[in-house]
Design an enzyme around this catalytic site. Structure first.
Site, PDB file in Angstrom:
ATOM      1  N   GLY A  69       0.811  -1.202   0.000  1.00  0.00           N
ATOM      2  CA  GLY A  69       0.000   0.000   0.000  1.00  0.00           C
ATOM      3  C   GLY A  69       0.848   1.258   0.000  1.00  0.00           C
ATOM      4  O   GLY A  69       0.503   2.254  -0.652  1.00  0.00           O
ATOM      5  N   THR A  70       1.965   1.235   0.718  1.00  0.00           N
ATOM      6  CA  THR A  70       2.866   2.386   0.746  1.00  0.00           C
ATOM      7  C   THR A  70       3.444   2.655  -0.634  1.00  0.00           C
ATOM      8  O   THR A  70       3.515   3.812  -1.078  1.00  0.00           O
ATOM      9  CB  THR A  70       3.993   2.149   1.764  1.00  0.00           C
ATOM     10  OG1 THR A  70       3.436   2.132   3.083  1.00  0.00           O
ATOM     11  CG2 THR A  70       5.040   3.247   1.694  1.00  0.00           C
ATOM     12  N   GLN A 177      -7.894   1.536   5.013  1.00  0.00           N
ATOM     13  CA  GLN A 177      -8.647   1.064   6.163  1.00  0.00           C
ATOM     14  C   GLN A 177     -10.099   0.736   5.836  1.00  0.00           C
ATOM     15  O   GLN A 177     -10.725  -0.054   6.541  1.00  0.00           O
ATOM     16  CB  GLN A 177      -8.604   2.108   7.289  1.00  0.00           C
ATOM     17  CG  GLN A 177      -7.262   2.239   7.958  1.00  0.00           C
ATOM     18  CD  GLN A 177      -6.819   0.976   8.682  1.00  0.00           C
ATOM     19  OE1 GLN A 177      -7.628   0.136   9.058  1.00  0.00           O
ATOM     20  NE2 GLN A 177      -5.525   0.831   8.861  1.00  0.00           N
ATOM     21  N   SER A 194      -4.323  -1.522   0.547  1.00  0.00           N
ATOM     22  CA  SER A 194      -3.323  -2.506   0.959  1.00  0.00           C
ATOM     23  C   SER A 194      -4.012  -3.787   1.395  1.00  0.00           C
ATOM     24  O   SER A 194      -4.888  -3.767   2.257  1.00  0.00           O
ATOM     25  CB  SER A 194      -2.485  -1.939   2.115  1.00  0.00           C
ATOM     26  OG  SER A 194      -1.434  -2.810   2.451  1.00  0.00           O
ATOM     27  N   ALA A 195      -3.610  -4.917   0.818  1.00  0.00           N
ATOM     28  CA  ALA A 195      -4.333  -6.183   1.015  1.00  0.00           C
ATOM     29  C   ALA A 195      -4.300  -6.677   2.452  1.00  0.00           C
ATOM     30  O   ALA A 195      -5.269  -7.283   2.922  1.00  0.00           O
ATOM     31  CB  ALA A 195      -3.771  -7.249   0.086  1.00  0.00           C
ATOM     32  N   HIS A 196      -3.204  -6.468   3.165  1.00  0.00           N
ATOM     33  CA  HIS A 196      -3.131  -7.045   4.512  1.00  0.00           C
ATOM     34  C   HIS A 196      -4.048  -6.332   5.501  1.00  0.00           C
ATOM     35  O   HIS A 196      -4.239  -6.799   6.616  1.00  0.00           O
ATOM     36  CB  HIS A 196      -1.691  -7.067   5.032  1.00  0.00           C
ATOM     37  CG  HIS A 196      -1.139  -5.724   5.391  1.00  0.00           C
ATOM     38  ND1 HIS A 196      -0.584  -4.872   4.478  1.00  0.00           N
ATOM     39  CD2 HIS A 196      -1.044  -5.084   6.579  1.00  0.00           C
ATOM     40  CE1 HIS A 196      -0.175  -3.778   5.067  1.00  0.00           C
ATOM     41  NE2 HIS A 196      -0.441  -3.874   6.357  1.00  0.00           N
ATOM     42  N   CYS A 320       2.823   3.084  12.891  1.00  0.00           N
ATOM     43  CA  CYS A 320       3.940   3.741  12.225  1.00  0.00           C
ATOM     44  C   CYS A 320       4.697   4.681  13.161  1.00  0.00           C
ATOM     45  O   CYS A 320       5.810   5.080  12.855  1.00  0.00           O
ATOM     46  CB  CYS A 320       3.432   4.526  11.021  1.00  0.00           C
ATOM     47  SG  CYS A 320       2.578   3.511   9.814  1.00  0.00           S
TER      48      CYS A 320
END
Length: 463
Positions: A69-70, A177, A194-196, A320
Site C-alpha cells: 500500500g505504501t 482502512q 493494501s491487502a493485509h 507507524c
C-alpha cells in the site's frame, strides 16, 4: 489470545489462504509468456484484476497491483504530480493522513514543491470548506484518506471530491482502512489500498488511476502493470488478495453491524469504568471495528505490555509512530490527549466474550499502572494555607510523559484559584498532553513559553 489490532494487519482470511495455495500450484509462470503455463498465469492475473476493480468501482484497465500500500501511495502521488507539472507543484493533504502520504509530501517539498496541510477538528475530520480553501490555481494533486487509521473517523470524501472536481484538481484517496468494508464514495481520481488490511496477504497493494487523469510514472519504467509497478508480479499473493477482498466484502454488511455493536460497548464501558479517559474520534461517522481512547496519567508503552501479559494484543495510536518518542501526528492534529493511548481494532469474527473480558481486565490494569507511576487519585483540594505561593514551578526536565502531567496534577491544588503552575518539560508529548489535561480538568492553559531547556507550560487554576 484475543487479537485486537486488525487496523495494522488483519488475520489472513480463509479464502485468501485457499486461493494462495491454489495459485502457488497454478500461477507460478510468467504471465507475459505465450506458452501454456504463461497463459494460465495470465488468466489468473486478469481474473484477480477484474475482481479487485469491481470492489474498487473502476475499470480493470485502470487498476494495477503494487508491492504494498505504501508503494501504491508513493507511486500515485509521484505519478500525478509529474503528470500535472505544467499546472503547478502544489500538493494539498489533510493533517491526519497516513505516514506514507506525509513522507511523499516531505519529499515533494524537499524537491522544490509546495504543500498545504489541511487541519482537522477534534473528531479527526476535515471540513470540506477548509479543504476547498486549500486548493489553488497551481494545485496539482489533493490527498484525503477515506477513514483514519488511528481513530476510525470517516472523511467527507464525496464533498471534498466535488470541490476538487470543480477546481479541476484530481483527488487521491487512501482507502487502506475502509476498502474491506465498503466502496469508496464517488469523487476520487486515484485510489490506493493494501491487502493485509482486509485479510489478504502482505506485500500486495492497489493503485487505481481513472482514465483522463494525467499520470506520468516516475523512476525506471517496466513492462509489468502498465509500467506503473515494475517488477515481476507476485501472482499467488495477488490472486489471494483479490479473492479475499471479494469474500470480506460479501460478509461486510452483517459483520459491520455486529462489530459496531461491540465497539459501541467498548466506547460506553471504558468511559464508565475507567476514570479520566478520553474516547477519541467521531462516535457516529467512523469505521465499524475501531475505537481509540487515551487514559490520563498512564504510560502507553507500559499499558500495552501489561495488556499483552494478560493476552490481549492491542496497539497505541499508529503502528507507524509507536516506536518513536514523539506523539502521534494524528492525535496532535486533533488536539486530544495522547498519553495512555490504546487503539482497539476488531478483526471479523471477534467473539463478544473476548471483548467483555477485555473490559473486565482494563480498569485494573490502568489503575495498577497509575499507582506504579504515583498518579494522584484524589480531586483538587483548597490551598493548605494563606501563605501558599501565588505560583509554582515544576521541574520535569528529562522525564517522559505522563510524568510532567502527573507532577502538574499533584501540585495544582496547592495554589489558590487564579494562580499559576509552570511546568518545565522537554518531552514533545507535553506540548499536547498538558493542554489536554487542562481541557479534561477544567483548568486554563495559558500557553507555552521558551525556557533554557525544553519549554515552560503555564497553567492557571480555575477551580
Amino acid at each position: 489470545m484475543p487479537y485486537f489490532d486488525a487496523a495494522s494487519a488483519a488475520p489472513l482470511h480463509p479464502v485468501a489462504r485457499q486461493a494462495l495455495l491454489a495459485a502457488l500450484d497454478e500461477g507460478w509462470a510468467d504471465p507475459a509468456r505465450l506458452y501454456r503455463e504463461g497463459r494460465r498465469s495470465r488468466l489468473l492475473l486478469d481474473a484477480a484484476r477484474e475482481a479487485a476493480a469491481e470492489a474498487v468501482g473502476c475499470r480493470p484497465d485502470e487498476l494495477v497491483f503494487t508491492s504494498s500500500g505504501t508503494t501504491a501511495v508513493h507511486a500515485g502521488i509521484a505519478g500525478a504530480l509529474s503528470g500535472r507539472r505544467r499546472v503547478g507543484r502544489h500538493l494539498a493533504h489533510s493533517a491526519v493522513e497516513h505516514s506514507s502520504v506525509l513522507h511523499a509530501a516531505a519529499a515533494h517539498e524537499a524537491d522544490g514543491g509546495s504543500v498545504t496541510e489541511v487541519p482537522v477538528d477534534r473528531s479527526g475530520a476535515v471540513g470540506p470548506a477548509a479543504y476547498g480553501d486549500a486548493l489553488r490555481a497551481d494545485t496539482a494533486l489533493a490527498c484525503l484518506q477515506s477513514a483514519n487509521h488511528e481513530v476510525g473517523t470517516e472523511q467527507p470524501v464525496a464533498e471534498v471530491g466535488a470541490l476538487c472536481a470543480e477546481a479541476g484538481v484530481p483527488l487521491l484517496v487512501d482507502a487502506a482502512q475502509s476498502l474491506g468494508w465498503s466502496p469508496v464514495p464517488a469523487g476520487w481520481s486515484l485510489l490506493t489500498a493494501s491487502a493485509h488490511k482486509w485479510g489478504g496477504p502482505a506485500g500486495v497493494g492497489l493503485l487505481a488511476v481513472r482514465k483522463g487523469v494525467r499520470f506520468a510514472p516516475r523512476g525506471p519504467a517496466g513492462e509489468q502493470e502498465s509500467g506503473r509497478a515494475p517488477g515481476f508480479e507476485n501472482l499467488p499473493a495477488i490472486v489471494a488478495a483479490a479473492a479475499s477482498l471479494r469474500a470480506v466484502r460479501a460478509e461486510a454488511a452483517a459483520e459491520a453491524v455486529r462489530l459496531r455493536a461491540l465497539v459501541d460497548r467498548v466506547r460506553r464501558v471504558v468511559a464508565e469504568r475507567v476514570p479520566d479517559v478520553e474516547v477519541v474520534g467521531d462516535p457516529e461517522r467512523r469505521l465499524p471495528h475501531l475505537v481509540t481512547f487515551s487514559c490520563l496519567y498512564v504510560d502507553g508503552e507500559t499499558l500495552l505490555h501489561e495488556l499483552d501479559r494478560r493476552e490481549f494484543s492491542v496497539s497505541s495510536g499508529s503502528s507507524c509512530t509507536s516506536s518513536t518518542l514523539t506523539p502521534s501526528h494524528v492525535l496532535r492534529a486533533m488536539g486530544v490527549l495522547s498519553e495512555g493511548n490504546i487503539r482497539v481494532s476488531l478483526p471479523p469474527g471477534t467473539a463478544g466474550a473476548d471483548v467483555d473480558r477485555f473490559l473486565d481486565v482494563l480498569p485494573g490494569v490502568v489503575a495498577e499502572v497509575r499507582q506504579r507511576l504515583g498518579a494522584p487519585a484524589a480531586p483538587l483540594s483548597p490551598p493548605r494555607s494563606p501563605a501558599t505561593p501565588a505560583s509554582l514551578v515544576v521541574d520535569a526536565l528529562g522525564r517522559r510523559c505522563p510524568i510532567p502531567v502527573i507532577e502538574l496534577a499533584k501540585v495544582i491544588g496547592e495554589v489558590p484559584v487564579g494562580a499559576t503552575v509552570t511546568v518545565l518539560a522537554d518531552d514533545e508529548a507535553a506540548r499536547l498532553d498538558i493542554p489536554a489535561w487542562c481541557e479534561m480538568r477544567g483548568q486554563e492553559y495559558v500557553g507555552e513559553e521558551p525556557a533554557d531547556r525544553g519549554s515552560a507550560y503555564v497553567v492557571r487554576r480555575l477551580g
